[in-house]
Design a protein around this motif. Sequence first.
Motif, PDB file in Angstrom:
ATOM      1  N   GLU A 193      -8.107   0.369   3.790  1.00  0.00           N
ATOM      2  CA  GLU A 193      -8.053   0.578   5.232  1.00  0.00           C
ATOM      3  C   GLU A 193      -6.824  -0.084   5.860  1.00  0.00           C
ATOM      4  N   ALA A 194      -6.488  -1.271   5.406  1.00  0.00           N
ATOM      5  CA  ALA A 194      -5.447  -2.051   6.073  1.00  0.00           C
ATOM      6  C   ALA A 194      -4.032  -1.703   5.618  1.00  0.00           C
ATOM      7  N   GLU A 195      -3.862  -1.354   4.340  1.00  0.00           N
ATOM      8  CA  GLU A 195      -2.513  -1.260   3.772  1.00  0.00           C
ATOM      9  C   GLU A 195      -2.084   0.161   3.408  1.00  0.00           C
ATOM     10  N   ASN A 196      -2.968   1.144   3.539  1.00  0.00           N
ATOM     11  CA  ASN A 196      -2.635   2.510   3.128  1.00  0.00           C
ATOM     12  C   ASN A 196      -2.757   3.462   4.308  1.00  0.00           C
ATOM     13  N   ILE A 197      -1.829   4.404   4.377  1.00  0.00           N
ATOM     14  CA  ILE A 197      -1.807   5.388   5.454  1.00  0.00           C
ATOM     15  C   ILE A 197      -2.059   6.766   4.855  1.00  0.00           C
ATOM     16  N   PHE A 198      -3.189   7.364   5.169  1.00  0.00           N
ATOM     17  CA  PHE A 198      -3.513   8.718   4.705  1.00  0.00           C
ATOM     18  C   PHE A 198      -3.113   9.695   5.808  1.00  0.00           C
ATOM     19  N   LYS A 209     -11.768  10.032   2.866  1.00  0.00           N
ATOM     20  CA  LYS A 209     -13.233   9.990   2.778  1.00  0.00           C
ATOM     21  C   LYS A 209     -13.687   9.995   1.324  1.00  0.00           C
ATOM     22  N   CYS A 210     -13.073  10.864   0.516  1.00  0.00           N
ATOM     23  CA  CYS A 210     -13.445  10.955  -0.906  1.00  0.00           C
ATOM     24  C   CYS A 210     -13.143   9.644  -1.633  1.00  0.00           C
ATOM     25  N   VAL A 211     -11.976   9.065  -1.360  1.00  0.00           N
ATOM     26  CA  VAL A 211     -11.592   7.800  -2.008  1.00  0.00           C
ATOM     27  C   VAL A 211     -12.594   6.704  -1.662  1.00  0.00           C
ATOM     28  N   LEU A 212     -12.960   6.602  -0.395  1.00  0.00           N
ATOM     29  CA  LEU A 212     -13.921   5.572   0.015  1.00  0.00           C
ATOM     30  C   LEU A 212     -15.294   5.801  -0.606  1.00  0.00           C
ATOM     31  N   LYS A 213     -15.669   7.066  -0.805  1.00  0.00           N
ATOM     32  CA  LYS A 213     -16.940   7.364  -1.474  1.00  0.00           C
ATOM     33  C   LYS A 213     -16.918   6.874  -2.913  1.00  0.00           C
ATOM     34  N   TYR A 214     -15.797   7.089  -3.607  1.00  0.00           N
ATOM     35  CA  TYR A 214     -15.702   6.614  -4.995  1.00  0.00           C
ATOM     36  C   TYR A 214     -15.718   5.086  -5.059  1.00  0.00           C
ATOM     37  N   GLY A 257       0.834  -1.194   0.000  1.00  0.00           N
ATOM     38  CA  GLY A 257       0.000   0.000   0.000  1.00  0.00           C
ATOM     39  C   GLY A 257       0.873   1.249   0.000  1.00  0.00           C
ATOM     40  N   PHE A 258       0.239   2.409   0.071  1.00  0.00           N
ATOM     41  CA  PHE A 258       0.954   3.685  -0.018  1.00  0.00           C
ATOM     42  C   PHE A 258       0.876   4.470   1.282  1.00  0.00           C
ATOM     43  N   VAL A 259       1.897   5.291   1.492  1.00  0.00           N
ATOM     44  CA  VAL A 259       1.845   6.366   2.480  1.00  0.00           C
ATOM     45  C   VAL A 259       1.494   7.628   1.700  1.00  0.00           C
ATOM     46  N   ILE A 260       0.341   8.206   2.012  1.00  0.00           N
ATOM     47  CA  ILE A 260      -0.185   9.334   1.231  1.00  0.00           C
ATOM     48  C   ILE A 260      -0.094  10.594   2.084  1.00  0.00           C
ATOM     49  N   LEU A 261       0.676  11.559   1.600  1.00  0.00           N
ATOM     50  CA  LEU A 261       0.957  12.787   2.339  1.00  0.00           C
ATOM     51  C   LEU A 261       0.245  13.948   1.659  1.00  0.00           C
ATOM     52  N   ALA A 262      -0.899  14.350   2.206  1.00  0.00           N
ATOM     53  CA  ALA A 262      -1.686  15.436   1.617  1.00  0.00           C
ATOM     54  C   ALA A 262      -1.188  16.778   2.137  1.00  0.00           C
ATOM     55  N   CYS A 263      -0.944  17.710   1.222  1.00  0.00           N
ATOM     56  CA  CYS A 263      -0.403  19.027   1.598  1.00  0.00           C
ATOM     57  C   CYS A 263      -1.362  20.176   1.309  1.00  0.00           C
ATOM     58  N   GLU A 264      -2.595  19.870   0.935  1.00  0.00           N
ATOM     59  CA  GLU A 264      -3.562  20.920   0.644  1.00  0.00           C
ATOM     60  C   GLU A 264      -3.911  21.707   1.915  1.00  0.00           C
ATOM     61  N   LEU A 265      -4.254  22.978   1.741  1.00  0.00           N
ATOM     62  CA  LEU A 265      -4.497  23.855   2.886  1.00  0.00           C
ATOM     63  C   LEU A 265      -5.947  23.779   3.351  1.00  0.00           C
ATOM     64  N   ILE A 266      -6.365  22.587   3.757  1.00  0.00           N
ATOM     65  CA  ILE A 266      -7.671  22.419   4.364  1.00  0.00           C
ATOM     66  C   ILE A 266      -7.500  21.628   5.653  1.00  0.00           C
ATOM     67  N   ASP A 267      -8.466  21.745   6.553  1.00  0.00           N
ATOM     68  CA  ASP A 267      -8.390  20.995   7.805  1.00  0.00           C
ATOM     69  C   ASP A 267      -8.448  19.497   7.531  1.00  0.00           C
TER      70      ASP A 267
END
Length: 499
Positions: free
Chosen positions: A213-218, A193-198, A175-185
């Motif tokens: 859920e098990a292999e990816n870190i958001f 949440k968006c990925v799971l909705k899709y 899985g991936f380590v996903i590092l979000a840098c957007e300026l939102i809370d």
Amino acid sequence: MKKLNYQTLKEQGYDGYLLENAPERVLQFGEGNFLRAFVDYFIDMMNEKAGFNSKVVLVQPIANHGSFNLADIINEQEGLYTLYLRGFENNQKVNAKRVISCVSRCLNVYSDYEAVMACAENPELRYITCNTTEAGIAYDPECKFTDLPPASYPAKLTQLLYRRFQKFGKEAGKGFVILACELIDDNGKELKKCVLKYAEQWELEQEFTDWIEAENIFCSTLVDRIVTGYPRSEAAAINEENGYEDNIIDTGEVFGFWVIEGPESLKKELPFAEAGLPVLITDNHKPYKQRKVRILNGAHTSMVLGAYLAGQNIVRDCMHDDTIVNFMNKTIYEEIIPTLSLPEEDCKDFAAAVTERFKNPFIDHALLAISLNSTSKWKARVMPSLEGYVNKFGKLPKCITASFAFYIAFYRGTELTDAGLAAKRPNGDAYTISDDRSVLEFYYDHRNDSARELAHAVCTNTDFWGRDLSEIPGFEEEVAGILENIEAHGTYSEMQACL
């Protein structure tokens, strides 16, 4: 003049750090100035200082930049670019140059979408970083699984994750380590949440959702560095001095701080500490966000409107005026820091760095630019300190209360136009107030109010503040009195009165 590439640097006898070949372990959605001066700088430093040995594949998320395709320019330069980090550090002027060599290539998401998706099949790939603007992390129900590409970034990411799952789904650790840098809370949590909705909307199998859920870190993250980007007016002289043509030079302030919310295990995976970098991995990024918003952004919002009415135009120039600096410091050290949850010394160290950042001789940070949308900014950046101070000490914070009066005085406009609300400084200079249309219409409707009438109207406007500020004991009366003093003697006199 030869273009910047590895061969050009070799011919010059360049003796700085370069990493020409390494596995592509990072996929980055966003090829703009900020990520290249922040995330890619940190990766490049980890490569040199801690043997991270990783290349970054950039993804250009828009079709083009006007008449040119930035991906083409990045690829022509073999991913190389020159970064200048400039400013004040330990009371010394700093202008540090580094050729960044961690980028392998750049893909355009529209013309190279299959190549982007194919990155998911690279077993070495482990990290995904992104900065797709505040609007980038949004769920668009119109996006379909069959779109190539879908419009939203989270939809693209879901397709990429599904491709990864199809290739390695039953293999642990892929899985991936996903590092979000957007300026939102809670940027990482919102992206997940968006990925799971899709996944649900597209009716993808439950095993895929379980794998997410098990292999990816958001990871939710806080990013802090002012990036000034391509130095258009200096580029020709810089290229002449360097002896090569670099069409994607990047510039930013020397200060940088990255807070990553994630598990303890990331500290071993990502050797930021070993490389001596200002990156903190923690189980809760929110106290650090609070510190940044309240001190850095709060200092801006509480000081600049009064300083502008007093005749200043640029943040750096304010730092050479003792009255303005002392007003700002009293606001930070006596009224903001006591309301924060992090240790006092940590907050004081951060505040000292903020003062150095405001003095940066390479950045002309216009007060009018900071003044945009000051109503929502005051609510988000300053009002929590007001409330926290009153709750803790049972009295009004003098400087913060004055800053609210400065805000009202700044918004005293006389003519509503398509461009905004026209106003004038005491010295006669015209300026335009920029904010939501409803805010501008409110101030225009109250343009003939007395100071006390206007203070009452603003304090009781629950649409602005989410509460009635006149309910804070003494606040409306104090603001009205300060506003009268400003109209008689100006904001500078009121700053002096606070000291």
